[in-house]
Design a protein around this motif. Structure first.
Motif, mmCIF file in Angstrom:
data_model
loop_
_atom_site.group_PDB
_atom_site.id
_atom_site.type_symbol
_atom_site.label_atom_id
_atom_site.label_comp_id
_atom_site.label_asym_id
_atom_site.label_seq_id
_atom_site.Cartn_x
_atom_site.Cartn_y
_atom_site.Cartn_z
ATOM 1 N N TRP A 33 8.640 -1.435 2.868
ATOM 2 C CA TRP A 33 7.513 -0.512 3.052
ATOM 3 C C TRP A 33 6.336 -1.197 3.739
ATOM 4 O O TRP A 33 5.636 -0.579 4.547
ATOM 5 C CB TRP A 33 7.103 0.131 1.732
ATOM 6 C CG TRP A 33 8.006 1.267 1.386
ATOM 7 C CD1 TRP A 33 8.998 1.280 0.448
ATOM 8 C CD2 TRP A 33 8.038 2.549 2.021
ATOM 9 N NE1 TRP A 33 9.637 2.495 0.464
ATOM 10 C CE2 TRP A 33 9.066 3.293 1.411
ATOM 11 C CE3 TRP A 33 7.299 3.141 3.044
ATOM 12 C CZ2 TRP A 33 9.372 4.609 1.796
ATOM 13 C CZ3 TRP A 33 7.607 4.448 3.431
ATOM 14 C CH2 TRP A 33 8.634 5.161 2.805
ATOM 15 N N ALA A 34 6.112 -2.473 3.484
ATOM 16 C CA ALA A 34 5.033 -3.192 4.175
ATOM 17 C C ALA A 34 5.322 -3.231 5.676
ATOM 18 O O ALA A 34 4.422 -3.022 6.502
ATOM 19 C CB ALA A 34 4.887 -4.607 3.616
ATOM 20 N N PHE A 35 6.562 -3.495 6.043
ATOM 21 C CA PHE A 35 6.954 -3.503 7.445
ATOM 22 C C PHE A 35 6.776 -2.119 8.061
ATOM 23 O O PHE A 35 6.188 -1.962 9.137
ATOM 24 C CB PHE A 35 8.396 -3.990 7.560
ATOM 25 C CG PHE A 35 9.023 -3.760 8.906
ATOM 26 C CD1 PHE A 35 8.450 -4.283 10.063
ATOM 27 C CD2 PHE A 35 10.192 -3.040 9.027
ATOM 28 C CE1 PHE A 35 9.034 -4.076 11.312
ATOM 29 C CE2 PHE A 35 10.784 -2.833 10.266
ATOM 30 C CZ PHE A 35 10.198 -3.343 11.406
ATOM 31 N N VAL A 36 7.266 -1.098 7.378
ATOM 32 C CA VAL A 36 7.199 0.272 7.898
ATOM 33 C C VAL A 36 5.746 0.718 8.065
ATOM 34 O O VAL A 36 5.398 1.318 9.081
ATOM 35 C CB VAL A 36 7.991 1.238 6.985
ATOM 36 C CG1 VAL A 36 7.697 2.693 7.316
ATOM 37 C CG2 VAL A 36 9.485 0.941 7.093
ATOM 38 N N ARG A 37 4.898 0.427 7.093
ATOM 39 C CA ARG A 37 3.488 0.856 7.183
ATOM 40 C C ARG A 37 2.807 0.354 8.449
ATOM 41 O O ARG A 37 1.981 1.042 9.030
ATOM 42 C CB ARG A 37 2.701 0.385 5.958
ATOM 43 C CG ARG A 37 2.741 1.344 4.798
ATOM 44 C CD ARG A 37 1.736 0.976 3.713
ATOM 45 N NE ARG A 37 1.944 -0.343 3.161
ATOM 46 C CZ ARG A 37 2.831 -0.647 2.220
ATOM 47 N NH1 ARG A 37 3.592 0.290 1.701
ATOM 48 N NH2 ARG A 37 2.948 -1.878 1.783
ATOM 49 N N GLU A 38 3.153 -0.854 8.886
ATOM 50 C CA GLU A 38 2.477 -1.438 10.048
ATOM 51 C C GLU A 38 3.257 -1.274 11.352
ATOM 52 O O GLU A 38 2.756 -1.621 12.415
ATOM 53 C CB GLU A 38 2.186 -2.914 9.790
ATOM 54 C CG GLU A 38 1.240 -3.140 8.624
ATOM 55 C CD GLU A 38 -0.067 -2.338 8.736
ATOM 56 O OE1 GLU A 38 -0.643 -2.287 9.846
ATOM 57 O OE2 GLU A 38 -0.494 -1.760 7.720
ATOM 58 N N ALA A 39 4.469 -0.759 11.282
ATOM 59 C CA ALA A 39 5.279 -0.587 12.494
ATOM 60 C C ALA A 39 4.644 0.441 13.419
ATOM 61 O O ALA A 39 3.968 1.369 12.976
ATOM 62 C CB ALA A 39 6.693 -0.158 12.107
#
Length: 161
Positions: free
Chosen positions: A20-26
């Protein structure tokens, strides 16, 4: 970034928090909807990730909305990396919902979209007239509710970069 465990086991899965951390900033996600005949249609979209859900805004009369009204099944992919050893991705499947008039939710999603994309938007005045007319329409918000199982990988964990 490589861990001894990842090197030993070859496991490149992300934890839910890391995913989710990756997805939030993608930057861009690929939304996959289904045509009436079952053919998948993949569309790159800007998006917001809030509260374990994904949100996109699109013209209310878009074919994407028509496809989702007919069949709410959806896939959503976020990926990053150029070399194989750098590839990472999160792949969701789930259901899409057309979000009704929830002003608080719309405000939160719009604020997140502004945070991520304000500096990338093209000024309307710089767009061709036909493009301006195309986007002078009513928009709707789509909420993607992911299934419990998510496919993830992060080849960077192998330490081969």
């Amino acid at each position: 970034m490589a861990t001894a465990d990842a090197r030993r086991t070859g496991s490149v899965r992300l934890t839910a928090d890391d995913a989710w951390a990756f997805v939030r900033e993608a930057h861009t996600g690929i939304v996959v909807t289904l045509r009436r005949d079952g053919v998948p249609i993949a569309t790159p979209m800007w998006f917001a990730a809030l509260d374990g859900r994904l949100f996109v805004r699109t013209p209310v009369r878009s074919k994407k909305v028509a496809r989702l009204r007919r069949d709410a099944r959806v896939a959503f992919l976020v990926e990053d990396g150029e070399r194989w050893a750098e590839l990472r991705a999160v792949h969701f499947t789930g259901r899409a919902e057309i979000v009704g008039d929830d002003p608080d939710l719309v405000a939160r999603v719009d604020a997140e979209l502004d945070r991520k994309y304000a500096r990338f938007r093209t000024a309307r005045a710089a767009m061709p007239e036909a493009t301006r007319r195309h986007y002078q329409t009513e928009f709707t918000m789509i909420r993607i509710v992911p299934d419990p199982h998510t496919i993830t990988w992060d080849n960077r964990k192998l330490g081969l970069t």
